[in-house]
Write a protein that holds these residues in place. Structure first.
Motif, PDB file in Angstrom:
ATOM      1  N   ILE A  29      -1.300  -5.849   6.260  1.00  0.00           N
ATOM      2  CA  ILE A  29      -2.475  -6.367   5.547  1.00  0.00           C
ATOM      3  C   ILE A  29      -2.708  -5.528   4.302  1.00  0.00           C
ATOM      4  O   ILE A  29      -2.517  -4.319   4.305  1.00  0.00           O
ATOM      5  CB  ILE A  29      -3.714  -6.342   6.463  1.00  0.00           C
ATOM      6  CG1 ILE A  29      -3.521  -7.318   7.616  1.00  0.00           C
ATOM      7  CG2 ILE A  29      -4.982  -6.683   5.698  1.00  0.00           C
ATOM      8  CD1 ILE A  29      -4.654  -7.325   8.613  1.00  0.00           C
ATOM      9  N   ASN A  30      -3.113  -6.168   3.239  1.00  0.00           N
ATOM     10  CA  ASN A  30      -3.393  -5.587   1.928  1.00  0.00           C
ATOM     11  C   ASN A  30      -2.139  -5.251   1.133  1.00  0.00           C
ATOM     12  O   ASN A  30      -2.235  -4.696   0.046  1.00  0.00           O
ATOM     13  CB  ASN A  30      -4.311  -4.356   2.012  1.00  0.00           C
ATOM     14  CG  ASN A  30      -5.678  -4.711   2.560  1.00  0.00           C
ATOM     15  OD1 ASN A  30      -6.166  -5.819   2.350  1.00  0.00           O
ATOM     16  ND2 ASN A  30      -6.296  -3.784   3.272  1.00  0.00           N
ATOM     17  N   SER A  31      -0.943  -5.568   1.664  1.00  0.00           N
ATOM     18  CA  SER A  31       0.241  -5.449   0.824  1.00  0.00           C
ATOM     19  C   SER A  31       0.258  -6.676  -0.090  1.00  0.00           C
ATOM     20  O   SER A  31      -0.472  -7.641   0.149  1.00  0.00           O
ATOM     21  CB  SER A  31       1.502  -5.333   1.673  1.00  0.00           C
ATOM     22  OG  SER A  31       1.699  -6.468   2.463  1.00  0.00           O
ATOM     23  N   PRO A  32       1.045  -6.668  -1.147  1.00  0.00           N
ATOM     24  CA  PRO A  32       1.018  -7.790  -2.105  1.00  0.00           C
ATOM     25  C   PRO A  32       1.182  -9.154  -1.429  1.00  0.00           C
ATOM     26  O   PRO A  32       2.120  -9.377  -0.667  1.00  0.00           O
ATOM     27  CB  PRO A  32       2.193  -7.493  -3.032  1.00  0.00           C
ATOM     28  CG  PRO A  32       2.392  -6.019  -2.925  1.00  0.00           C
ATOM     29  CD  PRO A  32       2.003  -5.646  -1.535  1.00  0.00           C
ATOM     30  N   GLY A  33       0.226 -10.031  -1.680  1.00  0.00           N
ATOM     31  CA  GLY A  33       0.267 -11.401  -1.159  1.00  0.00           C
ATOM     32  C   GLY A  33      -0.194 -11.552   0.279  1.00  0.00           C
ATOM     33  O   GLY A  33      -0.138 -12.644   0.833  1.00  0.00           O
TER      34      GLY A  33
END
Length: 136
Positions: A29-33
């Motif tokens: 979660i919160n990684s790109p995309g």
């Protein structure tokens, strides 16, 4: 949940992923995309989880086999049916609120207890709730 079943499923799915060289569908979660809205949602009730688990195309069938999935899903469906037939404290208490306003006689009380037995056998909790609300 039986921890042996849970760990078995985790290990079997991990081995399946290694054997098929599967890629993760998304990163943390919160990684790109990746946001909470883009994640695949898991079922939120035993009924919907059981339905998803026993689908013909479920991974559970591939990893654990049809025999296990059908048997385990059957035990969850039985649990749901037992839950649906249960009379909660609130339902029982709401029904017995009617008794003080009725004439006291052993016949009257036993008749109302018999009606309650039939009431429990015939209806789901949702329909009992709507009837009690309507009568109360």
């Amino acid at each position: 949940m039986n921890p042996h079943f849970a760990f078995s499923a985790i290990f079997a799915l991990g081995l399946r992923g290694i054997a098929n060289k599967s890629k993760l569908p998304y990163g943390p979660i919160n990684s790109p995309g990746v946001t909470r809205e883009t994640l695949i949602k898991l079922p939120t009730s035993l009924e919907s989880a059981t339905a998803q688990f026993k689908r013909k195309e479920s991974l559970a069938r591939e990893v654990m086999g049809d025999y296990f999935v059908d048997h385990f899903a059957g035990t969850r469906e039985h649990e749901l049916e037992v839950f649906r037939r249960a009379v909660t404290d609130w339902e029982g208490g709401s029904f017995f609120l009617f008794l003080p306003s009725l004439p006291y006689s052993s016949f009257c009380v036993s008749w109302h207890l018999r009606v309650l037995d039939i009431f429990v056998d015939l209806f789901t909790p949702e329909s009992r709730l709507s009837m009690l609300t309507m009568w109360g």
